[in-house]
Motif scaffolding. Structure first.
Motif, short mmCIF file in Angstrom:
data_model
loop_
_atom_site.label_atom_id
_atom_site.label_comp_id
_atom_site.label_asym_id
_atom_site.label_seq_id
_atom_site.Cartn_x
_atom_site.Cartn_y
_atom_site.Cartn_z
N TYR A 137 0.84 -1.20 0.00
CA TYR A 137 0.00 0.00 0.00
C TYR A 137 0.88 1.26 0.00
CZ TYR A 137 -3.18 3.56 1.84
OH TYR A 137 -3.90 4.72 2.03
N ILE A 138 1.95 1.24 0.78
CA ILE A 138 2.87 2.38 0.83
C ILE A 138 3.55 2.58 -0.52
CG2 ILE A 138 5.03 3.22 1.86
CD1 ILE A 138 4.13 1.88 4.48
N GLU A 139 3.98 1.48 -1.15
CA GLU A 139 4.65 1.57 -2.44
C GLU A 139 3.75 2.19 -3.50
OE1 GLU A 139 6.19 -2.19 -3.67
OE2 GLU A 139 7.23 -2.54 -1.76
N LEU A 140 2.45 1.90 -3.42
CA LEU A 140 1.51 2.40 -4.44
C LEU A 140 1.01 3.81 -4.14
CD1 LEU A 140 -0.64 -0.83 -5.00
CD2 LEU A 140 1.12 0.10 -6.51
N ASN A 141 1.15 4.24 -2.88
CA ASN A 141 0.59 5.53 -2.48
C ASN A 141 1.62 6.45 -1.83
OD1 ASN A 141 -2.60 5.16 -2.78
ND2 ASN A 141 -1.76 3.24 -1.95
N TYR A 142 2.90 6.22 -2.12
CA TYR A 142 3.97 6.99 -1.50
C TYR A 142 3.81 8.50 -1.72
CZ TYR A 142 5.83 7.44 -6.21
OH TYR A 142 5.97 7.75 -7.54
N TYR A 143 3.21 8.89 -2.84
CA TYR A 143 3.12 10.31 -3.21
C TYR A 143 1.99 11.02 -2.46
CZ TYR A 143 -0.58 8.26 -6.06
OH TYR A 143 -1.68 7.57 -6.48
N ARG A 144 1.17 10.25 -1.74
CA ARG A 144 0.10 10.86 -0.96
C ARG A 144 0.61 11.24 0.43
NH1 ARG A 144 -4.78 9.67 -3.48
NH2 ARG A 144 -4.71 7.90 -4.93
N GLU B 284 8.56 -7.67 11.12
CA GLU B 284 8.43 -8.45 9.89
C GLU B 284 9.34 -7.94 8.78
OE1 GLU B 284 6.61 -11.16 9.50
OE2 GLU B 284 5.55 -11.13 11.42
N LEU B 285 9.47 -6.62 8.62
CA LEU B 285 10.22 -6.06 7.49
C LEU B 285 11.55 -5.42 7.88
CD1 LEU B 285 7.10 -6.11 6.52
CD2 LEU B 285 7.92 -4.64 4.70
N LYS B 286 11.90 -5.52 9.17
CA LYS B 286 13.20 -5.02 9.68
C LYS B 286 13.38 -3.53 9.45
CE LYS B 286 13.82 -9.40 10.33
NZ LYS B 286 13.43 -9.97 11.63
N GLU B 287 12.28 -2.80 9.43
CA GLU B 287 12.35 -1.37 9.17
C GLU B 287 11.03 -0.76 9.64
OE1 GLU B 287 13.72 1.41 5.37
OE2 GLU B 287 12.75 -0.53 5.01
N ASN B 288 11.12 0.42 10.31
CA ASN B 288 9.85 0.99 10.75
C ASN B 288 9.10 1.63 9.59
OD1 ASN B 288 10.53 3.81 10.48
ND2 ASN B 288 11.74 3.65 12.37
N VAL B 289 7.81 1.95 9.80
CA VAL B 289 6.94 2.41 8.73
C VAL B 289 7.44 3.72 8.12
CG1 VAL B 289 4.60 3.21 8.18
CG2 VAL B 289 4.92 1.25 9.69
N ASP C 70 10.50 5.05 8.12
CA ASP C 70 11.74 4.85 7.36
C ASP C 70 11.46 4.17 6.03
OD1 ASP C 70 13.18 6.05 9.35
OD2 ASP C 70 13.91 4.18 10.25
N TYR C 71 10.51 3.20 6.04
CA TYR C 71 10.18 2.51 4.81
C TYR C 71 9.55 3.48 3.81
CZ TYR C 71 8.21 -1.04 1.68
OH TYR C 71 7.90 -1.80 0.59
N LEU C 72 8.64 4.32 4.29
CA LEU C 72 7.99 5.31 3.43
C LEU C 72 9.01 6.30 2.86
CD1 LEU C 72 5.53 6.75 2.23
CD2 LEU C 72 5.21 7.88 4.44
N ASN C 73 9.91 6.78 3.71
CA ASN C 73 10.94 7.73 3.25
C ASN C 73 11.86 7.09 2.22
OD1 ASN C 73 10.17 10.04 4.67
ND2 ASN C 73 11.27 9.42 6.52
N ARG C 74 12.22 5.83 2.43
CA ARG C 74 13.13 5.17 1.48
C ARG C 74 12.47 5.04 0.12
NH1 ARG C 74 13.78 0.00 0.15
NH2 ARG C 74 12.58 -0.82 1.91
N ILE C 75 11.16 4.64 0.12
CA ILE C 75 10.44 4.52 -1.16
C ILE C 75 10.38 5.88 -1.85
CG2 ILE C 75 8.19 4.04 -2.21
CD1 ILE C 75 9.67 1.54 -1.30
N ARG C 76 10.07 6.93 -1.10
CA ARG C 76 9.96 8.27 -1.68
C ARG C 76 11.30 8.75 -2.25
NH1 ARG C 76 6.18 11.30 2.94
NH2 ARG C 76 4.15 10.77 1.99
N ILE C 77 12.34 8.51 -1.51
CA ILE C 77 13.67 8.98 -1.98
C ILE C 77 14.09 8.23 -3.24
CG2 ILE C 77 16.11 9.15 -1.38
CD1 ILE C 77 14.14 11.19 -0.04
N GLU C 78 13.78 6.90 -3.30
CA GLU C 78 14.11 6.13 -4.50
C GLU C 78 13.35 6.68 -5.71
OE1 GLU C 78 16.38 3.78 -5.05
OE2 GLU C 78 17.06 4.09 -2.99
N LYS C 79 12.09 7.03 -5.50
CA LYS C 79 11.30 7.59 -6.59
C LYS C 79 11.81 8.97 -6.98
CE LYS C 79 8.37 4.14 -6.68
NZ LYS C 79 8.32 3.19 -7.81
#
Length: 544
Positions: free
Chosen positions: A442-449, A474-479, A481-490
């Motif tokens: 869900y985060i990967e698809l809606n990172y821009y929101r 489960e994912l070894k990363e908090n929510v 940080d995960y959202l920021n990483r996806i946004r920065i990659e994009k």
């Protein structure tokens, strides 16, 4: 509806048949009789709602028929069709309540209107009878509930409910001269298996049947009353106050009556004889104690009298000694390991020479506490509507088809119960892992929101603390940080295009503040977005 045409002339009966649109009048069956006697035979068999009768007939006249109907078919409506315009005949018609008196030859419209009037009158009267019956039934039920409430209050605290006691004496005047009483208790949780299945969806009907049987014998013996204890969902209480020397014999007849009518057996706990009303509560407690402390392994009797000085002894076998092993087996997901642990507990149970219902209740209470801990662990973070319904995980001590305790049946059902609970818990655990992956998707698809933890909590029906903890597990990363990483990659892909301003890049990946975007970018990439763009364009210059 049914209608009966009574006339000694066949052509008159045929004319009435042909002139009337019966279906339009909601009449389905049309019957015929040649005289009053034949009409009575048909009426006793068919129970018609309307009789259309001639007056002058052989064997029995219309007057004779209406006189019989006045005492044997009082709800049936009457229409008279006669060839005689005679005052005396009309007087009898009015006397016996006929709705119309028609003269021959028959006029179709007059006949139709007369029948319609009679049908409407019958329907109106029928509705009134139904309403009255319903109200009468309600009154009886309310009176029964009121009586049960009075008795339930009095047995719990006779001194504190003096007013209720006076109302009870008003209901049962003989209590005014009563000085001693006995109490007996039947617990419906001890009901045998086939009866459980038969009345599973209507326990009220079982209670009604039992109360009727009990009160029938008590009324015959003129010694007391049975009622439903409204302070407990599963108890029938018998209060006996007369001829107490015969009480146990009457209780035995009650047991035989239950066995004959319901094909079932119940254990009954019986108090000693105590003062009424001051010791009524003690008598009730004695009866419950006698029932709770009975030895379930002794099947020689179903009547259990209170014994003075007998104290419940809790055996050395405790469910708590097996809790850790059972919990580990539940978490293992291996049914064979769970069965082995349960077998050890039941091996210890088989060595006991006495098991009381109170002992079973203690074991069951300990299990409920353990199950509550499992629920907290396996359903941690779930919203209330996501929790497993309590009734779906409850366990009730099973009784066999004779209403007796069976250790083998107990072991079989408890093992099945825990095995199913283990399956539900493990499916929840797998579902939890899937849910974290769904959140990541869900985060990967809606990172821009403008995604917040509260938005995710609302969408997935999980509380925020649980999501934060479980996501990192489960994912070894908090929510965040995960959202920021996806946004920065994009954003790195967008920064390769020098035509897009950095402030616009920030907005396209979900950051409303360019400076905050730059800080996050530098934290993750070791350089600012501007330096990254310069470096990338130097290494791979974009053609202008």
């Amino acid at each position: 509806m049914k209608v009966l045409i009574v006339d000694d002339e066949k052509h008159v009966r045929s004319t009435i048949r042909l002139l009337t649109d019966w279906s339009a009048l909601d009449i389905e069956t049309v019957l015929e009789a040649e005289d009053g006697l034949e009409a009575i035979e048909i009426m006793e068999r068919e129970q018609p709602q309307l009789v259309i009768t001639d007056m002058m007939m052989p064997l029995m006249t219309g007057i004779g028929l209406m006189e019989w109907m006045d005492s044997h078919a009082v709800t049936c409506k009457k229409i008279v069709i006669s060839g005689h315009n005679d005052f005396e005949l009309m007087r009898h018609t009015v006397k016996y309540g006929a709705t119309d008196y028609l003269l021959k030859p028959i006029v179709a419209k007059q006949l139709h209107d007369a029948i319609q009037k009679a049908v409407d009158s019958w329907k109106e009267a029928h509705q009134e009878r139904v309403r009255h019956q319903y109200q009468s039934r309600e009154v009886i039920e309310l009176k029964s509930i009121y009586r049960d409430k009075l008795l339930s209050n009095v047995i719990m605290e006779p001194v504190g409910y003096r007013n209720e006691l006076q109302l009870l004496i008003k209901e049962f005047p003989q209590l005014a001269s009563v000085h001693s009483c006995m109490v007996a208790v039947i617990n419906l949780q001890d009901v045998q298996r086939d009866l459980q299945e038969k009345y599973a969806s209507n326990m009220g009907l079982l209670i009604f049947s039992l109360l009727n049987i009990c009160n029938e014998f008590l009324h015959k013996a003129q010694m007391g009353i049975a009622f439903r204890n409204l302070n407990s969902n599963h108890e029938i209480v018998i209060l006996a106050w007369e001829q107490l020397v015969k009480a146990e014999a009457v209780l035995e007849r009650i047991q035989h009556g239950i066995a004959r009518v319901l094909k079932a057996s119940f254990d009954i706990g019986i108090s000693s004889e105590l003062a009424f009303p001051d010791n009524l509560q003690e008598a009730y407690n004695q009866a419950r104690q006698a029932l709770g402390q009975r030895n379930l392994l002794d099947t020689s009797t179903r009547k259990h009298s209170y014994q003075v000085g007998v104290v419940l002894r809790i055996g050395s076998l405790r469910f708590g000694d097996y809790e850790e092993a059972i919990s580990l087996a539940m978490k293992s997901g291996r049914p064979e390991q769970l069965q082995a642990v349960i077998q050890k507990w039941f091996d210890g149970m088989d060595k006991l020479d006495k098991i009381s219902m109170d002992q079973l209740d203690l074991w069951l209470d300990a299990y409920k506490v353990l199950k509550a801990r499992w629920m907290e662990e396996f359903y941690e973070g779930a919203e209330p509507d996501q929790l497993l319904p309590t009734e779906d995980t409850d366990f009730i001590i099973p009784m066999d088809h004779n209403g007796q305790f069976s250790s083998a049946l107990f072991q079989q059902e408890f093992t099945n119960h825990l095995t199913e609970l283990m399956r539900l818990f493990l499916s929840k655990k797998v579902q939890s892992g899937h849910t974290m992956n769904e959140i990541a998707k869900y985060i990967e698809l809606n990172y821009y929101r403008n995604i917040t933890l509260q938005d995710i909590s609302t969408k997935f029906h999980l509380n925020r603390e649980y999501i934060s903890r479980k996501f990192k597990l489960e994912l070894k990363e908090n929510v965040i940080d995960y959202l920021n990483r996806i946004r920065i990659e994009k954003s790195k892909v967008l920064l390769l295009n020098p035509q897009i301003k950095i402030v616009d890049v920030a907005g396209k990946v979900g950051y409303q503040d360019e400076k905050y975007f730059s800080r996050v970018f530098k934290k993750l990439e070791g350089q600012t977005p501007k330096d990254f763009r310069v470096q990338m364009n130097r290494e791979s210059p974009l053609s202008m």
